[in-house]
Design a protein around this motif. Structure first.
Motif, short mmCIF file in Angstrom:
data_model
loop_
_atom_site.label_atom_id
_atom_site.label_comp_id
_atom_site.label_asym_id
_atom_site.label_seq_id
_atom_site.Cartn_x
_atom_site.Cartn_y
_atom_site.Cartn_z
N PRO A 29 -7.93 7.11 -19.64
CA PRO A 29 -7.69 5.71 -19.26
C PRO A 29 -6.35 5.18 -19.71
O PRO A 29 -5.78 4.30 -19.07
CB PRO A 29 -8.85 4.95 -19.92
CG PRO A 29 -9.41 5.85 -20.95
CD PRO A 29 -9.15 7.24 -20.47
N THR A 30 -5.80 5.73 -20.80
CA THR A 30 -4.47 5.31 -21.24
C THR A 30 -3.41 5.77 -20.23
O THR A 30 -2.50 5.02 -19.88
CB THR A 30 -4.14 5.87 -22.63
OG1 THR A 30 -5.12 5.41 -23.57
CG2 THR A 30 -2.76 5.43 -23.09
N ALA A 33 -3.66 3.46 -17.24
CA ALA A 33 -3.13 2.13 -17.49
C ALA A 33 -1.61 2.13 -17.58
O ALA A 33 -0.94 1.21 -17.09
CB ALA A 33 -3.73 1.56 -18.78
N LYS A 275 -8.42 -8.10 -21.61
CA LYS A 275 -8.43 -6.68 -21.27
C LYS A 275 -8.26 -5.82 -22.52
O LYS A 275 -8.92 -4.78 -22.65
CB LYS A 275 -7.31 -6.37 -20.26
CG LYS A 275 -7.51 -5.07 -19.51
CD LYS A 275 -8.75 -5.13 -18.63
CE LYS A 275 -8.93 -3.87 -17.82
NZ LYS A 275 -10.14 -3.94 -16.98
N ASN A 279 -11.28 -3.08 -23.89
CA ASN A 279 -11.05 -1.65 -24.08
C ASN A 279 -11.20 -1.22 -25.52
O ASN A 279 -11.64 -0.10 -25.81
CB ASN A 279 -9.67 -1.27 -23.55
CG ASN A 279 -9.63 -1.22 -22.04
OD1 ASN A 279 -9.98 -0.22 -21.43
ND2 ASN A 279 -9.25 -2.32 -21.41
N GLN A 283 -14.59 1.36 -25.62
CA GLN A 283 -14.10 2.69 -25.27
C GLN A 283 -15.05 3.81 -25.72
O GLN A 283 -15.34 4.73 -24.98
CB GLN A 283 -12.71 2.91 -25.87
CG GLN A 283 -12.10 4.25 -25.54
CD GLN A 283 -11.90 4.44 -24.05
OE1 GLN A 283 -11.27 3.62 -23.40
NE2 GLN A 283 -12.45 5.50 -23.52
N SER A 402 -3.03 -4.04 -16.77
CA SER A 402 -2.86 -2.61 -17.00
C SER A 402 -2.29 -2.35 -18.40
O SER A 402 -2.71 -1.42 -19.10
CB SER A 402 -1.92 -2.02 -15.94
OG SER A 402 -2.45 -2.19 -14.65
N SER A 405 -4.99 -2.75 -20.82
CA SER A 405 -5.85 -1.56 -20.84
C SER A 405 -5.21 -0.45 -21.67
O SER A 405 -5.89 0.21 -22.47
CB SER A 405 -6.09 -1.06 -19.41
OG SER A 405 -6.81 -2.00 -18.65
N ASN A 409 -6.95 0.85 -24.95
CA ASN A 409 -7.41 2.24 -25.01
C ASN A 409 -6.74 2.99 -26.14
O ASN A 409 -7.38 3.76 -26.87
CB ASN A 409 -7.11 2.94 -23.68
CG ASN A 409 -8.05 2.51 -22.57
OD1 ASN A 409 -9.24 2.32 -22.81
ND2 ASN A 409 -7.54 2.34 -21.38
#
Length: 518
Positions: A29-30, A33, A275, A279, A283, A402, A405, A409
């Protein structure tokens, strides 16, 4: 696409465990983003070169290629490569869809349409949950590949629902020779799109955030020269990015006009912080519930869905309230206070012995508040700019979401890979394999002796509790940002909104402001 996201997100922990890298769950996910942060402004510009239909076709193609690579991955590295293609595609789909909605709806109805865009998740949360256990339990260990391959095919057919009308309209206008805005060229794209800025963002985020997740796997952790070098390089690139955007960029990735508008700035920062918090807190939550409660992936996934479900439903409720009562700023305040309450309840809910009711209700309350605040901010930020800047602020909101995120993350990965080992050393008194306890917990922890298993679970609980404390601190910052918001008349037409954005004084608006002040 939302069905695919719900399903692949639900099995992501299992896939990481399949490759023996559970502690690196935050890496994928990193990557997504970070890519989204750099690509959002690109898609906002490239649509003027290739048209909405052409740009979305490219985005869908990249999206499908990414799913195929991920479904056939033979290592975690292959999975990361697939995530790059997937991120390039899904970012374009989300960005261009939001721009179309903002361009074709009035301010009063925009909140409802933004909420409707996400409403597919309300059904897909439960449909996907029913498929997680069949995909992750029993039979071949790589059954998870079915999810990526099948969802790639299904999403490909679903893409036709948007692409066919877009191509039809575009070709119809050509045949009828209707006057259209001049098609831009690639040279124009190179001039308008801040390529150096995008590269600097990509380098700054990657080099700063990835070490937070990867440091634990380095030989000397944060004393490793490579990790230190990467992190310091990222900081340097952030400084270069600020200098470039402030002094040299002809078309900054995020216009400075946005940051000088109190309402736009406050709204964007609230969306960013929400956001980040989401996260950080969620996570590793699925893995924690599996380890601490001896439940399956599907059951754990169901436990954490209350937040997402409430977020989506209350977004739509907030949109309907805005349409009925013409209020947006008040909804932001209500949403934030409800959100802070929910996050506060999560702290005791992270204890192993916490009741299922407390776990579900705390996340549901937080989701309800977050959904209301996020949607109201989305409307406010598009209601204080000129029409020609709508795509810019939509892009800016996507960039910050983003970025949030990526930060969330990476922070979650950093806490998990740094704080959890320290708690394991404090809690566990007997012999055990720390590497397996962190990277292969689903197969390893359940076979430990009862005393050692409980001690490992206590260490996991400590880490989750610490993440929730951090989440509460971040949630408190949103109150400061909410104080920046000003009243926005949701009934104003586009012409009035444009005149206000240009700094013109509108007599009726000034009278309204005096009335509100009185």
């Amino acid at each position: 696409i939302s069905f695919e996201a719900c399903l692949t997100q639900g099995i992501s922990g299992y896939v990481a465990s399949f490759f023996g890298v559970t502690s690196l769950t935050a890496v994928l996910p990193t990557i997504l983003a970070v890519l989204a942060t750099a690509l959002v402004p690109f898609y906002a510009k490239v649509a003027d070169v290739f048209g909405r239909a052409g740009s979305l076709t490219y985005a869908f193609t990249s999206y499908l290629v990414g799913l195929i690579i991920e479904g056939s991955a033979q290592s975690f590295l292959h999975l990361g490569i697939g995530q790059i293609f997937y991120g390039m595609g899904v970012t374009g789909i989300q960005t261009l869809s939001q721009v179309v909605i903002a361009d074709t709806t009035s301010l009063l109805h925009r909140g409802i349409m933004f909420a409707m865009y996400d409403m597919g998740n309300v059904a897909n949360i439960w449909i996907a949950q029913a498929l997680i256990d069949p995909i992750t339990l029993g039979g071949a260990k790589d059954k998870w590949r079915i999810a990526y391959i099948v969802m790639g095919c299904v999403s490909g057919f679903g893409a036709l629902a948007l692409l066919i009308p877009l191509w039809y309209v575009q070709q119809s206008l050509k045949r009828r020779k209707v006057a259209q805005p001049p098609r831009r060229t690639l040279r124009w794209l190179a001039t308008e799109f801040d390529i150096p800025g995008a590269i600097l963002i990509l380098l700054a985020l990657s080099l700063t955030l990835m070490p937070l997740v990867l440091a634990r796997r380095a030989a000397k952790n944060w004393q490793d020269p490579t990790i230190i070098g990467l992190f310091c390089s990222g900081i340097i690139f952030f400084i270069l990015l600020f200098v470039w955007e402030a002094k040299y960029a002809k078309r900054p990735i995020m216009s400075f006009k946005i940051w000088t508008n109190r309402t736009a700035f406050g709204s964007l920062m609230i969306m960013f912080l929400l956001k980040v918090l989401g996260n950080v807190v969620w996570q590793y939550l699925t893995q924690y519930f599996i380890v601490s409660r001896d439940i399956t992936f599907g059951q754990s996934y169901l436990l954490v869905r209350g937040f997402q479900m409430a977020w989506l439903v209350f977004q739509l409720i907030a949109g309907l309230i805005m349409k009925r009562y013409k209020k947006a700023r008040l909804l932001v305040w209500i949403g934030i206070f409800v959100y802070v309450l929910g996050v506060g309840l999560m702290i005791p809910a992270r204890h192993q012995d916490a009741s299922t009711f407390l776990v579900v209700i705390s996340q549901t309350i937080a989701g309800a508040g977050g959904g209301m605040a996020h949607l109201a901010c989305s409307v406010l930020v598009t209601g204080v700019v000129h029409k020609k800047d709508v795509a810019t602020v939509v892009g800016a909101s996507q960039i910050l979401v983003s970025f949030g995120s990526a930060v969330g993350n990476a922070a979650a990965g950093g806490i998990w890979t740094q704080y959890l080992p320290s708690r394991l050393r404090v809690r566990v008194t007997g012999p055990y394999d720390m590497d397996r306890a962190m990277n292969d917990p689903l197969k390893y922890i359940k076979f430990l002796d009862p005393v050692t298993k409980q001690q490992v679970v206590d260490a996991y609980s400590d880490s989750q509790w610490f993440m929730s404390i951090m989440g509460l601190a971040v949630a408190a910052l949103t109150i400061v940002c909410a104080a920046m918001l000003q009243h926005v008349n949701l009934e104003q037409d586009q012409d009035t909104q444009d005149r206000i954005a240009l700094g013109e004084e509108i007599p009726e608006i000034e009278d309204e402001k005096k009335e509100i002040k009185n």
